[in-house]
Design an enzyme around this catalytic site. Structure first.
Site, PDB file in Angstrom:
ATOM      1  N   ASN A 208       0.844  -1.209   0.000  1.00  0.00           N
ATOM      2  CA  ASN A 208       0.000   0.000   0.000  1.00  0.00           C
ATOM      3  C   ASN A 208       0.876   1.254   0.000  1.00  0.00           C
ATOM      4  O   ASN A 208       2.100   1.154   0.038  1.00  0.00           O
ATOM      5  CB  ASN A 208      -0.966  -0.032   1.188  1.00  0.00           C
ATOM      6  N   ASP A 277      -4.267  -5.548   4.445  1.00  0.00           N
ATOM      7  CA  ASP A 277      -5.548  -6.087   4.912  1.00  0.00           C
ATOM      8  C   ASP A 277      -5.834  -7.452   4.294  1.00  0.00           C
ATOM      9  O   ASP A 277      -6.606  -8.230   4.833  1.00  0.00           O
ATOM     10  CB  ASP A 277      -6.686  -5.130   4.538  1.00  0.00           C
ATOM     11  N   LYS A 287       6.353 -18.140 -11.142  1.00  0.00           N
ATOM     12  CA  LYS A 287       5.929 -16.825 -11.616  1.00  0.00           C
ATOM     13  C   LYS A 287       4.661 -16.996 -12.458  1.00  0.00           C
ATOM     14  O   LYS A 287       4.623 -17.851 -13.356  1.00  0.00           O
ATOM     15  CB  LYS A 287       7.064 -16.200 -12.439  1.00  0.00           C
ATOM     16  N   PHE A 320      -4.482   4.007  14.346  1.00  0.00           N
ATOM     17  CA  PHE A 320      -4.778   5.031  13.338  1.00  0.00           C
ATOM     18  C   PHE A 320      -6.003   4.586  12.541  1.00  0.00           C
ATOM     19  O   PHE A 320      -6.325   3.400  12.496  1.00  0.00           O
ATOM     20  CB  PHE A 320      -3.588   5.220  12.390  1.00  0.00           C
ATOM     21  N   LYS A 334     -13.783   1.891  14.769  1.00  0.00           N
ATOM     22  CA  LYS A 334     -12.498   1.191  14.912  1.00  0.00           C
ATOM     23  C   LYS A 334     -12.033   1.215  16.372  1.00  0.00           C
ATOM     24  O   LYS A 334     -11.496   0.230  16.876  1.00  0.00           O
ATOM     25  CB  LYS A 334     -11.431   1.810  13.994  1.00  0.00           C
ATOM     26  N   LYS A 338     -11.603  -2.447  17.968  1.00  0.00           N
ATOM     27  CA  LYS A 338     -10.216  -2.877  18.205  1.00  0.00           C
ATOM     28  C   LYS A 338      -9.788  -2.628  19.653  1.00  0.00           C
ATOM     29  O   LYS A 338      -8.623  -2.797  20.003  1.00  0.00           O
ATOM     30  CB  LYS A 338      -9.274  -2.158  17.237  1.00  0.00           C
TER      31      LYS A 338
HETATM   32  N1  CTP Z   1      -4.325  -2.585  11.383  1.00  0.00           N
HETATM   33  C1  CTP Z   1      -3.805  -3.744  11.917  1.00  0.00           C
HETATM   34  N2  CTP Z   1      -3.864  -4.915  11.231  1.00  0.00           N
HETATM   35  C2  CTP Z   1      -4.447  -4.968  10.021  1.00  0.00           C
HETATM   36  C3  CTP Z   1      -4.997  -3.787   9.457  1.00  0.00           C
HETATM   37  C4  CTP Z   1      -4.918  -2.606  10.175  1.00  0.00           C
HETATM   38  O1  CTP Z   1      -3.258  -3.704  13.009  1.00  0.00           O
HETATM   39  N3  CTP Z   1      -4.486  -6.108   9.380  1.00  0.00           N
HETATM   40  C5  CTP Z   1      -4.280  -1.346  12.183  1.00  0.00           C
HETATM   41  C6  CTP Z   1      -3.509  -0.172  11.545  1.00  0.00           C
HETATM   42  O2  CTP Z   1      -2.168  -0.176  11.963  1.00  0.00           O
HETATM   43  C7  CTP Z   1      -4.251   1.032  12.087  1.00  0.00           C
HETATM   44  C8  CTP Z   1      -5.656   0.517  12.335  1.00  0.00           C
HETATM   45  O3  CTP Z   1      -5.582  -0.897  12.338  1.00  0.00           O
HETATM   46  O4  CTP Z   1      -3.717   1.447  13.340  1.00  0.00           O
HETATM   47  C9  CTP Z   1      -6.656   0.949  11.285  1.00  0.00           C
HETATM   48  O5  CTP Z   1      -6.169   0.644   9.996  1.00  0.00           O
HETATM   49  P1  CTP Z   1      -6.996   1.118   8.715  1.00  0.00           P
HETATM   50  O6  CTP Z   1      -6.245   0.727   7.493  1.00  0.00           O
HETATM   51  O7  CTP Z   1      -7.426   2.528   8.869  1.00  0.00           O
HETATM   52  O8  CTP Z   1      -8.349   0.301   8.815  1.00  0.00           O
HETATM   53  P2  CTP Z   1      -8.690  -1.203   8.763  1.00  0.00           P
HETATM   54  O9  CTP Z   1      -8.806  -1.722  10.151  1.00  0.00           O
HETATM   55  O10 CTP Z   1      -7.764  -1.926   7.847  1.00  0.00           O
HETATM   56  O11 CTP Z   1     -10.176  -1.129   8.165  1.00  0.00           O
HETATM   57  P3  CTP Z   1     -10.673  -0.579   6.726  1.00  0.00           P
HETATM   58  O12 CTP Z   1      -9.575  -0.913   5.749  1.00  0.00           O
HETATM   59  O13 CTP Z   1     -11.915  -1.336   6.490  1.00  0.00           O
HETATM   60  O14 CTP Z   1     -10.895   0.897   6.877  1.00  0.00           O
END
Ligand code: CTP
Length: 389
Positions: A208, A277, A287, A320, A334, A338
């Site tokens: 990302n 994610d 490959k 975050f 969130k 969480k």
């Molecule tokens: N995070 C995590 N593990 C994951 C995804 C996210 O620990 N697999 C944590 C990130 O470090 C951040 C928080 O969760 O502190 C929120 O991440 P964000 O990308 O905003 O949201 P997601 O939880 O991934 O949800 P969405 O993509 O649906 O918004």
């Protein structure tokens, strides 16, 4: 700006003296007032005129010159300075300092100085590792001296080994650290930063846009404020800050296990990382051949923040939320799902804040409160976040 702070810069005759020109320029630009003492041998390597011009200050070289009567120079210089930095420090000057010898203006001023002296060492590897040098370093470690250790690399003598003077950026950061109030002393803080990745086949992966800048800023500030900081990060576009323990990872499972090792002893976990994610359902050992309409099946990864949010006891957990719509509502969800103490929400659809830029506009969200912050440099956002601890 630091224009209230006066730095006394001692310069000895290490070959790395050329780096100190850059250092001096950085300190001046940051607003420090610089006064310089060069040893006689140092003046044989670079003219005092160079340092006089760059520092826009005085360069002192001689203990016994005529023309000053009202003040005893080395006593007054010692009194005026807020920090005494010697860069480079040769092992010869180190030995004199360790043994209380004041045979020139620089070493006499060290004897008259009662605050912290920072010594940035450099020499040939054999000289740095000589038992006499090690004994001298050990002696000074128990007194009011801080060391900026030499680094490994190619030396002027053509050998590769320990002895290079730290880079000007690092020495500059150590000076900056020194002047920051140590209000987080004793706190163990884990900061995560940057992206992780998920491999698709031996040559491709998904990741990302996270640059790591926000997490790095938090780690840097937490370290400056005296915390024991572990920075765990993926492949970032900027270099990690000097100071924190620096752990480089690629994958979500590595991120989780590195946090796990430290979580019980931590006071705070700040998850500024952007873990992937999703991962591909089936990694291809070969490959994947190019074809039209390739479909990759992605499955959801474990939520690391949620795992530690549920596990926490006394720890403060800060996450975050990167959002492109309904910022506050999504961030609050969130926070709850969480089990975080705070969520730092930012709108990543804006081009002036969030991903990959130096500024950020965040909202700090807790169960009790939502504070909308203005757009500010990430380094300042870092301070606001650390104030929560
Ligand atoms: N995070 C995590 N593990 C994951 C995804 C996210 O620990 N697999 C944590 C990130 O470090 C951040 C928080 O969760 O502190 C929120 O991440 P964000 O990308 O905003 O949201 P997601 O939880 O991934 O949800 P969405 O993509 O649906 O918004």
């Amino acid at each position: 700006m630091n224009n209230e702070k006066k730095i006394l810069l001692g310069i000895t005759s290490g070959i790395a003296i050329y780096k100190v020109v850059d250092l001096c320029s950085r300190l001046v630009k940051a607003g420090y007032e610089i006064e310089i003492i060069m040893t006689e041998n140092a003046t044989k390597m670079i003219s005092p005129l160079v340092f006089e011009t760059i520092s826009r200050g005085k360069v002192h070289t001689d203990m016994f010159h005529s023309g000053h009567h009202e003040e005893v120079e080395h006593i007054e210089m010692a009194r005026r300075a807020d920090l005494f930095l010697i860069a480079p420090t040769t092992v010869n000057t180190l030995a004199k300092i360790a043994n209380g010898i004041g045979d020139n203006l620089l070493t006499s001023t060290v004897l008259a100085y009662d605050k912290t002296v920072m010594l940035a060492l450099s020499a040939n590897t054999k000289m740095i590792e000589n038992p006499a040098t090690i004994e001298n370093i050990n002696k000074l470690q128990d007194r009011n001296f801080e060391f900026i250790n030499s680094k490994s690399g190619m030396l002027a003598c053509n050998n590769i080994g320990n002895g290079r003077l730290a880079e000007p950026e690092e020495i500059f950061e150590r000076v900056e650290d020194y002047f920051v109030e140590k209000d987080l002393k004793g706190k163990n803080i884990i900061v995560t930063a940057g992206p992780t990745r998920e491999d698709v086949d031996p040559v491709r992966y998904i990741t990302n846009r996270s640059s790591g800048k926000m997490g790095f800023a938090i780690a840097k500030k937490a370290f400056q404020r005296g915390a024991n900081v572990t920075l765990i990060h993926g492949d970032c576009k900027v270099s990690p800050p000097y100071g924190p323990e620096n752990i480089r990872i690629n994958y979500n499972h590595e991120l989780k296990s590195e946090i796990e090792k430290r979580f019980d002893d931590a006071d705070c976990l700040i998850m500024a990382a952007a873990p992937c994610d999703f991962r591909v359902e089936k990694y291809s050992e070969n490959k994947i051949k190019t074809k039209n309409n390739l479909i990759l099946n992605l499955v959801e990864n474990e939520d690391i923040l949620k795992y530690f949010g549920e596990k926490k006891k006394e720890q403060m957990v800060i996450g975050f939320a990167a959002e492109t719509f309904d910022l506050h509502e999504n961030a609050l969800k969130k926070l709850e799902s969480k089990n975080c103490d705070y969520i730092i929400a930012n709108d990543v659809s804006s081009s002036t804040s969030g991903f990959d830029v130096d500024d950020n506009k965040v909202s700090i969200i807790s169960r009790e409160d939502t504070i909308d912050m203005p757009l500010m440099p990430k380094i300042q956002v870092a301070d606001e976040i650390l104030d929560l601890i």
